[in-house]
Design a protein around this motif. Structure first.
Motif, PDB file in Angstrom:
ATOM      1  N   CYS A  58      13.048  14.584 -16.296  1.00  0.00           N
ATOM      2  CA  CYS A  58      14.500  14.430 -16.335  1.00  0.00           C
ATOM      3  C   CYS A  58      14.938  14.227 -17.778  1.00  0.00           C
ATOM      4  O   CYS A  58      14.181  13.701 -18.603  1.00  0.00           O
ATOM      5  CB  CYS A  58      14.933  13.250 -15.463  1.00  0.00           C
ATOM      6  SG  CYS A  58      16.736  13.114 -15.269  1.00  0.00           S
ATOM      7  N   THR A  65      21.197  17.126  -8.974  1.00  0.00           N
ATOM      8  CA  THR A  65      21.150  17.074 -10.430  1.00  0.00           C
ATOM      9  C   THR A  65      22.092  16.019 -10.985  1.00  0.00           C
ATOM     10  O   THR A  65      23.005  15.556 -10.292  1.00  0.00           O
ATOM     11  CB  THR A  65      21.540  18.461 -11.006  1.00  0.00           C
ATOM     12  OG1 THR A  65      21.639  18.392 -12.440  1.00  0.00           O
ATOM     13  CG2 THR A  65      22.891  18.925 -10.462  1.00  0.00           C
ATOM     14  N   ASN A  66      21.864  15.644 -12.253  1.00  0.00           N
ATOM     15  CA  ASN A  66      22.820  14.759 -12.929  1.00  0.00           C
ATOM     16  C   ASN A  66      23.953  15.563 -13.572  1.00  0.00           C
ATOM     17  O   ASN A  66      24.905  14.981 -14.097  1.00  0.00           O
ATOM     18  CB  ASN A  66      22.120  13.874 -13.972  1.00  0.00           C
ATOM     19  CG  ASN A  66      21.361  14.668 -15.023  1.00  0.00           C
ATOM     20  OD1 ASN A  66      21.916  15.559 -15.662  1.00  0.00           O
ATOM     21  ND2 ASN A  66      20.092  14.353 -15.221  1.00  0.00           N
ATOM     22  N   SER A 108      13.619  20.185 -15.753  1.00  0.00           N
ATOM     23  CA  SER A 108      12.201  20.389 -15.483  1.00  0.00           C
ATOM     24  C   SER A 108      11.811  21.824 -15.797  1.00  0.00           C
ATOM     25  O   SER A 108      12.293  22.763 -15.158  1.00  0.00           O
ATOM     26  CB  SER A 108      11.898  20.085 -14.006  1.00  0.00           C
ATOM     27  OG  SER A 108      10.650  20.620 -13.615  1.00  0.00           O
ATOM     28  N   GLY A 142      13.706  14.042 -10.066  1.00  0.00           N
ATOM     29  CA  GLY A 142      14.095  14.162 -11.473  1.00  0.00           C
ATOM     30  C   GLY A 142      15.343  15.027 -11.555  1.00  0.00           C
ATOM     31  O   GLY A 142      16.307  14.792 -10.846  1.00  0.00           O
ATOM     32  N   ASP A 143      15.315  16.045 -12.386  1.00  0.00           N
ATOM     33  CA  ASP A 143      16.442  16.973 -12.471  1.00  0.00           C
ATOM     34  C   ASP A 143      15.909  18.402 -12.516  1.00  0.00           C
ATOM     35  O   ASP A 143      15.043  18.711 -13.336  1.00  0.00           O
ATOM     36  CB  ASP A 143      17.282  16.693 -13.716  1.00  0.00           C
ATOM     37  CG  ASP A 143      18.581  17.481 -13.701  1.00  0.00           C
ATOM     38  OD1 ASP A 143      18.577  18.654 -14.114  1.00  0.00           O
ATOM     39  OD2 ASP A 143      19.606  16.933 -13.253  1.00  0.00           O
TER      40      ASP A 143
END
Length: 283
Positions: A116, A191-192, A167, A162-163
């Protein structure tokens, strides 16, 4: 009392975790893995003794391996009565007490790469990015286990660990899931939002293939975001949210949701975050 009720997840879903353990449901709800997806045994874990035991516990109504506290479907009594199940495949499973499944999972949740671009206090103490050795290992697992599983799947989620855009492994995987090789496969992306921009959307050829786009923002103001999202950039996020709003408006994604992890530092911004979602046209 779950007797007389039914849950289809052990027959239709598979989740892969960072230790490459394979689970028939969310590990917080059902902690026992059904095997390891490290590539050594292919996808044999799908019908492992543990997988069959979990399915048997659903069929006999004991739900032995499931947490009645943490599973929201059990704790809220949302599971359907067996008599109310109308899907012909599931009806046959119930009537014939099937514990071995010929077809693979319909939905696969890929939560095994923790890479991430952020280090959020609610998730981790420092930024995590897989090095080259780890990426090569995960790429091999994807080629030997994940991609064959996804050929028969209808939905894949990337990622709760994570994202997907941060990645390198998951970006490679998404490129491999092209329209020609996986024509029926739909995507769910979590996702962020910082790297989910028009360039990435086009590069990964995502238009019209995404069923759900879930974006965790955790704030409604720049100052709060700077504390809660280490290494974050509020202005970049806002620009990307505007892009996603246009994306949703034109039907480039079926569902667009903004997520908000409530914390001491941000709880007062919940109304503002909800209003931001409304103003952008999020679902």
């Amino acid at each position: 009392d779950p007797r007389g009720r039914f849950c289809a997840k052990p027959w239709r879903e598979l989740e892969l975790r960072p230790d490459l353990s394979a689970h028939a449901c969310c590990p917080s709800w059902l902690t026992v893995p059904i095997g390891q997806a490290d590539g050594s045994g292919g996808s044999g874990f799908w019908n492992s003794p543990a997988a069959k035991a979990i399915r048997r516990s659903v069929l006999d109504g004991s739900f032995t391996w499931c947490s009645r506290l943490h599973c929201p479907h059990l704790s809220a009594e949302r599971l359907p009565e067996r008599a109310a199940v109308s899907d012909r495949e599931l009806v046959a499973i119930i009537e014939d007490e099937v514990t071995e499944v010929d077809a693979g999972p319909r939905r696969v949740l890929l939560n095994y790469d923790r890479s991430c671009n952020l280090a959020c206090p609610s998730c981790r103490r420092e930024r995590i990015v897989a090095d080259q050795t780890e990426r090569l290992r995960l790429d091999e697992v994807a080629d030997r286990v994940v991609l064959p599983l996804l050929r028969a799947a209808r939905m894949v989620k990337v990622t709760g660990s994570g994202d997907p855009f941060a990645s390198a492994h998951f970006r490679r995987l998404l490129k491999q899931l092209d329209r020609q090789s996986y024509p029926r496969l739909r995507l769910q992306l979590q996702t962020n939002g910082l790297l989910c921009d028009e360039r990435a959307w086009d590069e990964l050829d995502l238009e019209g293939r995404v069923d759900a786009l879930w974006v965790s923002i955790d704030a409604a103001e720049a100052d709060t975001y700077a504390v809660i999202r280490r290494h974050g950039d509020w202005q970049r996020l806002r620009a990307n949210l505007d892009f996603m709003a246009r994306l949703r408006a034109r039907g480039g994604v079926r569902e667009w949701r903004l997520d908000f992890v409530v914390q001491t530092l941000n709880y007062a911004e919940m109304p503002a975050a909800a209003e931001l979602a409304r103003s952008l046209g999020a679902d």
